[in-house]
Design a protein around this motif. Sequence first.
Motif, PDB file in Angstrom:
ATOM      1  N   GLU A  20      -6.810  12.556  -3.676  1.00  0.00           N
ATOM      2  CA  GLU A  20      -7.443  11.526  -4.326  1.00  0.00           C
ATOM      3  C   GLU A  20      -6.604  10.165  -4.460  1.00  0.00           C
ATOM      4  OE1 GLU A  20     -10.489  12.004  -4.646  1.00  0.00           O
ATOM      5  OE2 GLU A  20     -10.408  13.496  -3.514  1.00  0.00           O
ATOM      6  N   GLY A  21      -5.470   9.697  -4.176  1.00  0.00           N
ATOM      7  CA  GLY A  21      -4.637   8.174  -4.057  1.00  0.00           C
ATOM      8  C   GLY A  21      -4.773   8.086  -2.872  1.00  0.00           C
ATOM      9  N   ALA A  22      -4.917   8.949  -1.799  1.00  0.00           N
ATOM     10  CA  ALA A  22      -4.993   8.530  -0.525  1.00  0.00           C
ATOM     11  C   ALA A  22      -6.546   8.410   0.411  1.00  0.00           C
ATOM     12  CB  ALA A  22      -4.299   9.642   0.575  1.00  0.00           C
ATOM     13  N   LYS A  23      -7.307   8.664  -0.455  1.00  0.00           N
ATOM     14  CA  LYS A  23      -8.476   8.576  -0.367  1.00  0.00           C
ATOM     15  C   LYS A  23      -8.592   6.982  -1.154  1.00  0.00           C
ATOM     16  CE  LYS A  23     -11.574  11.769  -1.036  1.00  0.00           C
ATOM     17  NZ  LYS A  23     -12.264  12.926  -1.002  1.00  0.00           N
ATOM     18  N   ALA A 212      -6.630  -7.416   4.930  1.00  0.00           N
ATOM     19  CA  ALA A 212      -6.016  -5.576   5.151  1.00  0.00           C
ATOM     20  C   ALA A 212      -4.655  -6.106   3.946  1.00  0.00           C
ATOM     21  CB  ALA A 212      -6.207  -5.074   6.381  1.00  0.00           C
ATOM     22  N   VAL A 213      -3.627  -7.053   4.348  1.00  0.00           N
ATOM     23  CA  VAL A 213      -2.477  -6.742   4.283  1.00  0.00           C
ATOM     24  C   VAL A 213      -2.136  -7.090   2.827  1.00  0.00           C
ATOM     25  CG1 VAL A 213      -0.206  -7.558   4.233  1.00  0.00           C
ATOM     26  CG2 VAL A 213      -0.941  -7.140   5.766  1.00  0.00           C
ATOM     27  N   ALA A 214      -2.577  -8.135   2.051  1.00  0.00           N
ATOM     28  CA  ALA A 214      -3.516  -8.113   1.027  1.00  0.00           C
ATOM     29  C   ALA A 214      -3.875  -7.728  -0.398  1.00  0.00           C
ATOM     30  CB  ALA A 214      -4.050  -9.803   0.503  1.00  0.00           C
ATOM     31  N   LYS A 215      -4.906  -6.474   0.401  1.00  0.00           N
ATOM     32  CA  LYS A 215      -5.657  -5.391   0.067  1.00  0.00           C
ATOM     33  C   LYS A 215      -4.567  -4.109  -0.494  1.00  0.00           C
ATOM     34  CE  LYS A 215     -10.280  -5.769   1.161  1.00  0.00           C
ATOM     35  NZ  LYS A 215     -11.209  -5.208   1.649  1.00  0.00           N
ATOM     36  N   ALA A 216      -3.592  -3.784   0.816  1.00  0.00           N
ATOM     37  CA  ALA A 216      -2.822  -2.839   0.555  1.00  0.00           C
ATOM     38  C   ALA A 216      -1.641  -2.995  -0.371  1.00  0.00           C
ATOM     39  CB  ALA A 216      -1.995  -2.828   1.629  1.00  0.00           C
ATOM     40  N   THR A 217      -0.774  -4.554  -0.548  1.00  0.00           N
ATOM     41  CA  THR A 217       0.004  -4.806  -1.199  1.00  0.00           C
ATOM     42  C   THR A 217      -0.529  -5.152  -2.730  1.00  0.00           C
ATOM     43  OG1 THR A 217      -0.387  -7.129  -0.806  1.00  0.00           O
ATOM     44  CG2 THR A 217       1.182  -5.799   0.152  1.00  0.00           C
ATOM     45  N   LYS A 218      -1.383  -5.072  -3.225  1.00  0.00           N
ATOM     46  CA  LYS A 218      -2.033  -5.494  -4.186  1.00  0.00           C
ATOM     47  C   LYS A 218      -1.814  -3.745  -5.042  1.00  0.00           C
ATOM     48  CE  LYS A 218      -6.276  -6.438  -7.270  1.00  0.00           C
ATOM     49  NZ  LYS A 218      -7.541  -7.462  -6.551  1.00  0.00           N
ATOM     50  N   LEU A 219      -2.452  -3.107  -4.135  1.00  0.00           N
ATOM     51  CA  LEU A 219      -3.328  -1.926  -4.539  1.00  0.00           C
ATOM     52  C   LEU A 219      -1.581  -0.980  -3.715  1.00  0.00           C
ATOM     53  CD1 LEU A 219      -5.760  -0.755  -2.228  1.00  0.00           C
ATOM     54  CD2 LEU A 219      -6.052  -0.898  -5.085  1.00  0.00           C
ATOM     55  N   GLY A 220      -0.596  -0.800  -4.165  1.00  0.00           N
ATOM     56  CA  GLY A 220       0.768  -0.451  -4.503  1.00  0.00           C
ATOM     57  C   GLY A 220       1.905  -0.641  -2.523  1.00  0.00           C
ATOM     58  N   GLY A 221       1.022  -0.511  -1.841  1.00  0.00           N
ATOM     59  CA  GLY A 221       1.323  -0.548   0.057  1.00  0.00           C
ATOM     60  C   GLY A 221       2.761  -1.675  -0.395  1.00  0.00           C
ATOM     61  N   VAL A 222       3.754  -1.058   0.552  1.00  0.00           N
ATOM     62  CA  VAL A 222       4.556  -2.543   0.737  1.00  0.00           C
ATOM     63  C   VAL A 222       4.818  -2.686   2.344  1.00  0.00           C
ATOM     64  CG1 VAL A 222       7.333  -1.933   1.058  1.00  0.00           C
ATOM     65  CG2 VAL A 222       5.933  -1.085  -0.434  1.00  0.00           C
ATOM     66  N   LEU A 223       4.773  -4.570   2.327  1.00  0.00           N
ATOM     67  CA  LEU A 223       4.503  -4.814   4.125  1.00  0.00           C
ATOM     68  C   LEU A 223       5.721  -5.046   4.181  1.00  0.00           C
ATOM     69  CD1 LEU A 223       3.322  -6.771   5.755  1.00  0.00           C
ATOM     70  CD2 LEU A 223       3.853  -8.966   4.445  1.00  0.00           C
ATOM     71  N   ARG A 224       6.409  -4.275   5.491  1.00  0.00           N
ATOM     72  CA  ARG A 224       7.451  -4.228   6.077  1.00  0.00           C
ATOM     73  C   ARG A 224       7.896  -5.212   7.755  1.00  0.00           C
ATOM     74  NH1 ARG A 224      10.492  -0.175   2.874  1.00  0.00           N
ATOM     75  NH2 ARG A 224       8.895   0.679   2.056  1.00  0.00           N
ATOM     76  N   PHE A 225       6.214  -5.631   8.301  1.00  0.00           N
ATOM     77  CA  PHE A 225       6.447  -6.928   8.760  1.00  0.00           C
ATOM     78  C   PHE A 225       6.036  -7.569   9.203  1.00  0.00           C
ATOM     79  CE2 PHE A 225       6.642  -7.776  13.514  1.00  0.00           C
ATOM     80  CZ  PHE A 225       7.690  -8.304  13.259  1.00  0.00           C
ATOM     81  N   GLY A 226       5.556  -8.551   9.276  1.00  0.00           N
ATOM     82  CA  GLY A 226       4.632  -9.378  10.036  1.00  0.00           C
ATOM     83  C   GLY A 226       3.585  -9.729   8.437  1.00  0.00           C
ATOM     84  N   PRO A 227       2.649 -10.597   8.498  1.00  0.00           N
ATOM     85  CA  PRO A 227       1.093 -10.123   9.585  1.00  0.00           C
ATOM     86  C   PRO A 227       2.174 -11.421  10.819  1.00  0.00           C
ATOM     87  CG  PRO A 227       0.054 -10.769   8.033  1.00  0.00           C
ATOM     88  CD  PRO A 227       1.978 -10.821   7.319  1.00  0.00           C
ATOM     89  N   ALA A 236       0.200  -6.939  11.046  1.00  0.00           N
ATOM     90  CA  ALA A 236       1.129  -6.125  10.455  1.00  0.00           C
ATOM     91  C   ALA A 236       1.765  -4.397   9.787  1.00  0.00           C
ATOM     92  CB  ALA A 236       1.048  -6.436   9.094  1.00  0.00           C
ATOM     93  N   ALA A 237       2.820  -4.699  10.133  1.00  0.00           N
ATOM     94  CA  ALA A 237       3.194  -2.565   9.385  1.00  0.00           C
ATOM     95  C   ALA A 237       4.072  -2.629   8.207  1.00  0.00           C
ATOM     96  CB  ALA A 237       4.598  -2.641   9.961  1.00  0.00           C
ATOM     97  N   LEU A 238       3.170  -1.413   7.179  1.00  0.00           N
ATOM     98  CA  LEU A 238       2.851  -1.459   6.269  1.00  0.00           C
ATOM     99  C   LEU A 238       2.962   0.196   5.890  1.00  0.00           C
ATOM    100  CD1 LEU A 238      -0.613  -2.704   5.754  1.00  0.00           C
ATOM    101  CD2 LEU A 238       0.879  -3.468   4.154  1.00  0.00           C
ATOM    102  N   SER A 239       3.744   0.565   4.628  1.00  0.00           N
ATOM    103  CA  SER A 239       3.762   1.426   4.645  1.00  0.00           C
ATOM    104  C   SER A 239       2.739   1.910   2.759  1.00  0.00           C
ATOM    105  CB  SER A 239       5.043   1.918   3.028  1.00  0.00           C
ATOM    106  OG  SER A 239       6.816   1.513   4.741  1.00  0.00           O
ATOM    107  N   ASP A 240       1.995   3.023   3.150  1.00  0.00           N
ATOM    108  CA  ASP A 240       1.692   3.307   1.880  1.00  0.00           C
ATOM    109  C   ASP A 240       1.843   3.855   0.652  1.00  0.00           C
ATOM    110  OD1 ASP A 240       1.394   5.736   1.170  1.00  0.00           O
ATOM    111  OD2 ASP A 240      -0.036   6.522   3.151  1.00  0.00           O
ATOM    112  N   PRO A 241       1.225   3.587  -1.021  1.00  0.00           N
ATOM    113  CA  PRO A 241       2.145   3.687  -1.702  1.00  0.00           C
ATOM    114  C   PRO A 241       2.731   5.377  -1.662  1.00  0.00           C
ATOM    115  CG  PRO A 241       0.181   2.910  -2.180  1.00  0.00           C
ATOM    116  CD  PRO A 241       0.004   3.047  -0.812  1.00  0.00           C
TER     117      PRO A 241
END
Length: 264
Positions: A20-23, A212-227, A236-241
């Motif tokens: 559910e968190g992933a969704k 997309a990066v702003a949304k991802a990091t706000k939700l607990g994702g981690v920016l790995r590279f970029g944009p 940009a490269a990301l990791s999800d929560p």
Amino acid sequence: MAVQPEGTPCWADAMFSDVEGAKSFYGDVLGWTFGESSSEYGNYTQAYADGKAVAAVVPPMPGQEGMSQWCLYLASPDAAATAAKVREHGGEVLMEPMAVGDFGTMCLARDPSGAVFGIWQAGVHEGFEAVARPGAFAWAEVFTRDPGASDGFFPAVFPYRSQQMQDETMDFRVYSVGENPVLGRMRMGEEFPPEIPAYVNVYFAVADCDEAVAKATKLGGVLRFGPMDSPFGRFAALSDPQGASFSVIDLTTTEGEMPPMGDA
């Protein structure tokens, strides 16, 4: 979309302890909606972009809990024959070809450098219903510390033409089916911690990379590279929560000349 030529990326899915968190995360970042989970198939749940099937999420099978990761599936007309080629050329079959109802036949494998990927022989499920548009699969790359092993393996297992990018700043190769580039191979440098194994990085298209990066990091994702801007798009490269790595790319925002390619 029709069944894809052999070796073409045709599907992507990921196991998540917190489905559910992933969704919620991917729904916000990539605009996905989700179908009903199928209890018959381990609560496998398809993701849709504008009504087109583009990926799936699933809870881990018993004993497979832990770090989440995306799995890219490459099309095969005969999964058993492809599995035999995997073994023949130094790879490892992690899960023998298995029929999934009438949807198709799946297999999981690992290349000699350690990168895990899937093989999909289509039945009624032919794979991605859309690609290269917001929310859908756009590209993928094998990240490896042993490029020679991957370069010897993938074109032997699949009908790939292999070309080296003429760029002194990186060791990058492109595998093509006919004239169509379908998969990249990137050498992992010292910027990757040694505990990170070889893996396949999946890119999803977005309308705006920075948003997309702003949304991802706000939700607990981690920016790995970029944009970063490139001739292929702004990405940009990301990791999800939950730790699954993926990339986002705006294919419409390009900058610079395409680098020359040389035949291997």
